[in-house]
Design an enzyme around this catalytic site. Structure first.
Site, mmCIF file in Angstrom:
data_model
loop_
_atom_site.group_PDB
_atom_site.id
_atom_site.type_symbol
_atom_site.label_atom_id
_atom_site.label_comp_id
_atom_site.label_asym_id
_atom_site.label_seq_id
_atom_site.Cartn_x
_atom_site.Cartn_y
_atom_site.Cartn_z
ATOM 1 N N ILE A 12 0.843 -1.201 0.000
ATOM 2 C CA ILE A 12 0.000 0.000 0.000
ATOM 3 C C ILE A 12 0.879 1.253 0.000
ATOM 4 O O ILE A 12 0.607 2.225 -0.707
ATOM 5 C CB ILE A 12 -0.954 0.000 1.220
ATOM 6 C CG1 ILE A 12 -1.766 -1.294 1.245
ATOM 7 C CG2 ILE A 12 -1.880 1.218 1.179
ATOM 8 C CD1 ILE A 12 -2.621 -1.476 2.490
ATOM 9 N N TYR A 141 -2.852 -7.598 16.475
ATOM 10 C CA TYR A 141 -2.693 -6.658 15.362
ATOM 11 C C TYR A 141 -3.621 -5.454 15.566
ATOM 12 O O TYR A 141 -3.174 -4.298 15.624
ATOM 13 C CB TYR A 141 -2.993 -7.391 14.051
ATOM 14 C CG TYR A 141 -3.121 -6.504 12.844
ATOM 15 C CD1 TYR A 141 -2.152 -5.553 12.551
ATOM 16 C CD2 TYR A 141 -4.215 -6.627 11.980
ATOM 17 C CE1 TYR A 141 -2.278 -4.739 11.427
ATOM 18 C CE2 TYR A 141 -4.346 -5.827 10.863
ATOM 19 C CZ TYR A 141 -3.381 -4.881 10.596
ATOM 20 O OH TYR A 141 -3.508 -4.081 9.491
ATOM 21 N N ARG A 219 -15.492 -10.399 4.041
ATOM 22 C CA ARG A 219 -14.602 -9.240 4.139
ATOM 23 C C ARG A 219 -15.003 -8.196 3.111
ATOM 24 O O ARG A 219 -15.634 -8.507 2.105
ATOM 25 C CB ARG A 219 -13.137 -9.662 3.876
ATOM 26 C CG ARG A 219 -12.550 -10.563 4.947
ATOM 27 C CD ARG A 219 -12.300 -9.799 6.233
ATOM 28 N NE ARG A 219 -11.762 -10.645 7.296
ATOM 29 C CZ ARG A 219 -12.494 -11.339 8.164
ATOM 30 N NH1 ARG A 219 -13.823 -11.318 8.080
ATOM 31 N NH2 ARG A 219 -11.933 -12.065 9.107
HETATM 32 N N1 UDP Z 1 -7.892 -16.793 4.281
HETATM 33 C C1 UDP Z 1 -7.998 -18.143 3.981
HETATM 34 N N2 UDP Z 1 -6.892 -18.788 3.524
HETATM 35 C C2 UDP Z 1 -5.691 -18.168 3.342
HETATM 36 C C3 UDP Z 1 -5.595 -16.780 3.644
HETATM 37 C C4 UDP Z 1 -6.718 -16.122 4.117
HETATM 38 O O1 UDP Z 1 -9.067 -18.759 4.134
HETATM 39 O O2 UDP Z 1 -4.720 -18.830 2.947
HETATM 40 C C5 UDP Z 1 -9.074 -16.088 4.801
HETATM 41 C C6 UDP Z 1 -8.855 -15.483 6.189
HETATM 42 O O3 UDP Z 1 -9.076 -16.451 7.190
HETATM 43 C C7 UDP Z 1 -9.908 -14.372 6.178
HETATM 44 C C8 UDP Z 1 -9.919 -13.912 4.716
HETATM 45 O O4 UDP Z 1 -9.337 -14.985 3.966
HETATM 46 O O5 UDP Z 1 -11.170 -14.892 6.526
HETATM 47 C C9 UDP Z 1 -9.113 -12.669 4.469
HETATM 48 O O6 UDP Z 1 -7.843 -12.851 5.067
HETATM 49 P P1 UDP Z 1 -6.606 -11.931 4.742
HETATM 50 O O7 UDP Z 1 -5.437 -12.485 5.502
HETATM 51 O O8 UDP Z 1 -6.471 -11.779 3.263
HETATM 52 O O9 UDP Z 1 -7.015 -10.509 5.298
HETATM 53 P P2 UDP Z 1 -7.494 -10.057 6.779
HETATM 54 O O10 UDP Z 1 -8.998 -10.082 6.735
HETATM 55 O O11 UDP Z 1 -6.910 -10.988 7.770
HETATM 56 O O12 UDP Z 1 -6.958 -8.679 6.885
#
Ligand code: UDP
Length: 326
Positions: A12, A141, A219
């Protein structure tokens, strides 16, 4: 303005740095390249290789150049990692941020835009999540980002440092020149593209027992170029703004299964899925209400649909299958 962008070699940060330069600002990037890439630092930007954890290096950067503003992105950003090593998140996200504020205070820099996160809200009490939602992070986080948001308030009161915090929901997508390239990738869309490129055999889907329509997490994906636009607007208005924190999302929720299906459609690849356990610290649904940014800042995001966002990420990855030159 002359602007210090911490974390400006990251995903970003590099897009924001490039947008600032394009808008006529002078930019110096401060980044330790732990996650960022030298090649992502936009042409025309100065570069200081240093970590925000290193208080004396940060202070030296402020003494070297007279800045008008800071855009502070450098930090740890993986929800999963924050469960494994919370101390590191406090060190980098909170103490590192304080080092930046101290550099500002000592050299008279009075404006900071902070890269915050939807994770400060935890398991939301209302959807969409507006700025008035309660802030109860469920991972280190979010907790450390919220702690720094609060520190900003006190630096404003004590030293008149003006701030704007932008809570990004799920940043994604790419520009023609900048995209996502991490040594240890944890984010959903870039992992899906790694499967397409044969770098991974499959994606593990974290949890299929959430209280959502298709039982996977939901999300709110927001394009990185739209995030950059918000920063430019925030900087233009920072001296007059009353509200200091804005949620940045598209206002649309997409489930993990929907994102996987979109990636299949955009890339034409079957993308095998393995069902895994929930990832610790993952709320079920995070969808933004971004009316405040639209109304107060005139934020006008250009990317509304997940397909456009995944397409732009895929375009970049197709052009740079190995990511940035290492
Ligand atoms: N996710 C997943 N498998 C992966 C990476 C992410 O199922 O290998 C899921 C994660 O559990 C969440 C969503 O994808 O529900 C988005 O995760 P990401 O880490 O991209 O972003 P965050 O929401 O944590 O900022």
């Amino acid at each position: 303005m002359r602007i210090l962008v911490t974390g400006g070699a990251g995903f970003i940060g590099s897009v924001i740095a490039a947008s600032l330069i394009e808008a006529g600002h002078e930019v110096v990037v401060l980044d330790d390249l732990r996650y960022g890439h030298c090649a992502a630092v936009p042409a025309g930007a100065g570069f200081v290789k240093a970590s925000v954890e290193d208080a004396s290096a940060v202070m030296a950067a402020f003494r070297e150049t007279s800045f008008d503003a800071v855009v502070h992105l450098a930090g740890e950003a993986s929800v999963g990692e924050s469960a494994l090593d919370p101390g590191r998140f406090y060190t980098v996200n909170l103490q590192g941020g304080i080092n930046v504020l101290e550099g500002m205070r000592c050299t008279g820099v009075e404006r900071i835009i902070f890269s915050s996160t939807a994770s400060i809200f935890g398991e939301p009490d209302r959807i969409p999540i507006t700025e008035t939602n309660s802030q109860k992070p469920i991972n280190a986080y979010g907790e450390t980002k919220l702690a720094f948001e609060k520190a900003l308030k006190w630096y404003r009161r004590s030293f008149g440092i003006r701030h704007v915090s932008f809570r990004y929901f799920n940043a994604c997508g790419a520009t023609a020149t900048h995209g996502e390239d991490r040594v240890k990738e944890t984010h959903l869309i870039p992992i899906l593209l790694q499967v397409v490129l044969g770098i991974r055999p499959e994606i593990t889907l974290f949890g299929t027992d959430y209280p959502t329509p298709d039982r996977t997490c939901v999300r709110d994906y927001v394009h990185v170029a739209d995030i950059a636009q918000a920063h430019l607007l925030g900087l233009d208005r920072i001296d007059e703004l009353e509200e200091a924190a804005y949620n940045l999302g598209s206002g649309t929720g997409n489930s993990n299964l929907e994102v996987i299906e979109t990636a299949r459609k955009v890339t034409g690849h079957p993308i095998p899925v393995k069902i895994g356990d929930r990832r610790p610290g993952d709320p079920a649904v995070l969808v933004a209400g971004s009316d405040l940014a639209r109304e107060v800042l005139g934020w006008d995001p250009q990317y509304a649909h997940i397909e456009q966002m995944v397409q732009s990420a895929w375009d970049w990855r197709s052009n740079f299958p190995d990511g940035y030159p290492k």
